[in-house]
Design a protein around this motif. Structure first.
Motif, PDB file in Angstrom:
ATOM      1  N   PRO A  34       0.865  -1.065   0.105  1.00  0.00           N
ATOM      2  CA  PRO A  34      -0.498   0.033   0.255  1.00  0.00           C
ATOM      3  C   PRO A  34       1.170   1.420   0.158  1.00  0.00           C
ATOM      4  O   PRO A  34       0.601   2.452  -0.563  1.00  0.00           O
ATOM      5  N   ARG A  35       1.817   0.877   0.612  1.00  0.00           N
ATOM      6  CA  ARG A  35       2.983   2.052   0.642  1.00  0.00           C
ATOM      7  C   ARG A  35       3.105   2.990  -0.818  1.00  0.00           C
ATOM      8  O   ARG A  35       3.562   3.430  -1.465  1.00  0.00           O
ATOM      9  N   LYS A  36       3.985   1.974  -1.356  1.00  0.00           N
ATOM     10  CA  LYS A  36       4.208   2.425  -2.821  1.00  0.00           C
ATOM     11  C   LYS A  36       3.427   1.947  -3.237  1.00  0.00           C
ATOM     12  O   LYS A  36       3.253   3.046  -4.872  1.00  0.00           O
ATOM     13  N   ARG A  37       1.854   1.769  -3.710  1.00  0.00           N
ATOM     14  CA  ARG A  37       1.181   2.340  -4.171  1.00  0.00           C
ATOM     15  C   ARG A  37       0.812   3.727  -4.054  1.00  0.00           C
ATOM     16  O   ARG A  37       0.730   4.336  -5.114  1.00  0.00           O
ATOM     17  N   SER A  38       0.605   4.015  -3.067  1.00  0.00           N
ATOM     18  CA  SER A  38       0.266   4.932  -2.323  1.00  0.00           C
ATOM     19  C   SER A  38       1.884   6.575  -3.409  1.00  0.00           C
ATOM     20  O   SER A  38       0.606   7.160  -3.933  1.00  0.00           O
ATOM     21  N   LYS A  42       0.351   9.139  -6.462  1.00  0.00           N
ATOM     22  CA  LYS A  42       0.977  10.769  -5.672  1.00  0.00           C
ATOM     23  C   LYS A  42       1.864  10.930  -6.711  1.00  0.00           C
ATOM     24  O   LYS A  42       1.475  12.026  -7.251  1.00  0.00           O
ATOM     25  N   THR A  43       2.799   9.756  -7.467  1.00  0.00           N
ATOM     26  CA  THR A  43       3.519  10.643  -8.436  1.00  0.00           C
ATOM     27  C   THR A  43       2.829  10.899 -10.120  1.00  0.00           C
ATOM     28  O   THR A  43       3.031  12.190 -10.589  1.00  0.00           O
ATOM     29  N   ILE A  44       1.968  10.328 -10.284  1.00  0.00           N
ATOM     30  CA  ILE A  44       0.629   9.961 -11.086  1.00  0.00           C
ATOM     31  C   ILE A  44       0.254  11.485 -10.801  1.00  0.00           C
ATOM     32  O   ILE A  44       0.248  12.544 -12.196  1.00  0.00           O
ATOM     33  N   TYR A  51       2.220  13.263 -18.143  1.00  0.00           N
ATOM     34  CA  TYR A  51       1.271  11.874 -18.376  1.00  0.00           C
ATOM     35  C   TYR A  51       0.021  11.782 -19.466  1.00  0.00           C
ATOM     36  O   TYR A  51       0.151  11.508 -20.254  1.00  0.00           O
ATOM     37  N   LEU A  52      -0.306  13.097 -19.076  1.00  0.00           N
ATOM     38  CA  LEU A  52      -1.354  13.513 -20.475  1.00  0.00           C
ATOM     39  C   LEU A  52      -1.066  13.556 -21.918  1.00  0.00           C
ATOM     40  O   LEU A  52      -1.201  13.589 -22.770  1.00  0.00           O
ATOM     41  N   LEU A  53      -0.052  14.530 -22.210  1.00  0.00           N
ATOM     42  CA  LEU A  53       1.191  15.204 -22.794  1.00  0.00           C
ATOM     43  C   LEU A  53       1.470  13.416 -23.795  1.00  0.00           C
ATOM     44  O   LEU A  53       1.631  13.406 -24.508  1.00  0.00           O
ATOM     45  N   LEU A  54       1.252  12.495 -22.875  1.00  0.00           N
ATOM     46  CA  LEU A  54       2.380  10.895 -23.225  1.00  0.00           C
ATOM     47  C   LEU A  54       1.084  10.376 -23.649  1.00  0.00           C
ATOM     48  O   LEU A  54       1.583   9.123 -24.519  1.00  0.00           O
TER      49      LEU A  54
END
Length: 337
Positions: A34-38, A42-44, A51-54
């Motif tokens: 869960p820590r890695k997922r959060s 947060k990075t997203i 990421y939208l431009l990607l």
């Protein structure tokens, strides 16, 4: 005695405590996943616009490069246009056996590899040389004029380039062929001469693409730290020493990267240019894999064997890219990955 007692009663102040340390391997309050997922979410959220431009680029490759890979099944089937891909009967490796047993296959491989090798050997050096010469020009207006002149042919299609070449070297009616005949120097045969076909392809390729290729190296030259040149001048290095020890090492990584990419495309040999310049009298030196695939697949409406040839080309290209990348890393380059 009293002083001794006071000294004995003073606790050590060097940071070393006699109290037992807390256990290091204390269980974490939250599970690791869960820590890695959060952290990932947060990075997203933080870089959501990047990421939208990607997204358009990813969709392009999915739609036009990955989904069409299902068409590779045609290479292993006796494809019938009316039955479709799924209902056509399986042929196994019969299409590949047809390719390798064809008497045209050795000639096609030879012409493709030779043309690609000539492009790598003779087309990359003019790009580097033009970029180095432009980098030494101090008059900015002259530099821009030269860049515009050399970069202009890149925007011309191969149809227009062939039209220009044909107007000069058309058999019996071209400008240069007429001039040679009127001067009594004989007939000038370029377009239908097997010995002149490959040099003509290379010269037109150099004329058309050198300006564009030089831009990539100019960008690499602009990223070199100018303090290195200042230090070299202080040490007494001339322009040739600076070129050898600073400029060329500065563009080495870009050169290796482009070389690996060209080696990966060694089975292509420039279909558009070759197909436009090709004629029946130069098939023995100009017919390549792509032109054969076009004739067999589009003109003769036979899809399975050309698809098998495309799979063969892709496998060879993948092997060459991996091998060139490993070789580049062994000689000190960074490679692609």
């Amino acid at each position: 005695m009293q002083a001794t007692g006071n000294m004995a009663s003073i606790e050590p102040s060097n940071g070393l405590s006699k109290e037992p340390a807390e256990p290091a391997n204390e269980p974490a309050n939250e599970p690791a996943k869960p820590r890695k997922r959060s952290r990932f979410l947060k990075t997203i959220i933080r870089y959501k616009w990047l990421y939208l431009l990607l997204v358009p680029g990813v969709l392009y490759y999915i739609v036009y490069h990955y989904i069409p890979m299902f068409g590779l099944l045609i290479a292993f089937k006796d494809y019938n246009l009316m039955k479709g891909v799924w209902d056509s009967p399986w042929a196994g490796f019969d299409n590949f056996r047809t390719i390798f047993a064809s008497p045209d296959f050795p000639v096609l491989i030879k012409n493709t590899v030779l043309l690609s090798f000539y492009r790598i050997a003779f087309n990359m050096l003019p790009d580097v040389m033009l970029a180095l010469m432009l980098n030494e020009i101090r008059a900015r207006w002259f530099k821009r004029v030269v860049q515009t002149i050399t970069y202009g042919p890149h925007f011309l299609s191969w149809i227009i380039v062939y039209g220009l070449v044909f107007s000069f070297f058309a058999p019996g009616a071209g400008l240069f062929t007429t001039l040679f005949r009127d001067l009594g120097w004989g007939d000038l045969d370029v377009l239908t001469n097997s010995a002149a076909f490959r040099p003509m392809l290379l010269l037109t390729e150099v004329w058309k693409s050198t300006g564009f290729g030089a831009i990539i190296y100019l960008a690499a030259l602009a990223s070199i730290n100018h303090e290195l040149y200042e230090a070299a001048v202080v040490d007494g290095a001339g322009r040739w020493r600076q070129l050898w020890h600073i400029t060329l090492p500065g563009i080495r990584e870009v050169f290796i990267l482009l070389l690996i990419l060209r080696i990966g495309n060694i089975m292509d040999a420039g279909f558009e240019q070759v197909y436009i310049f090709l004629n029946a009298r130069v098939y023995d030196v100009g017919d390549i894999l792509d032109t054969w695939i076009f004739r067999r697949g589009i003109e003769q409406m036979e899809f399975s064997v050309p698809a098998a040839m495309g799979v063969f080309k892709s496998i060879i290209g993948l092997i060459l890219v991996i091998g060139a990348n490993r070789l580049a890393k062994k000689v000190g380059g960074s490679g692609i990955w």
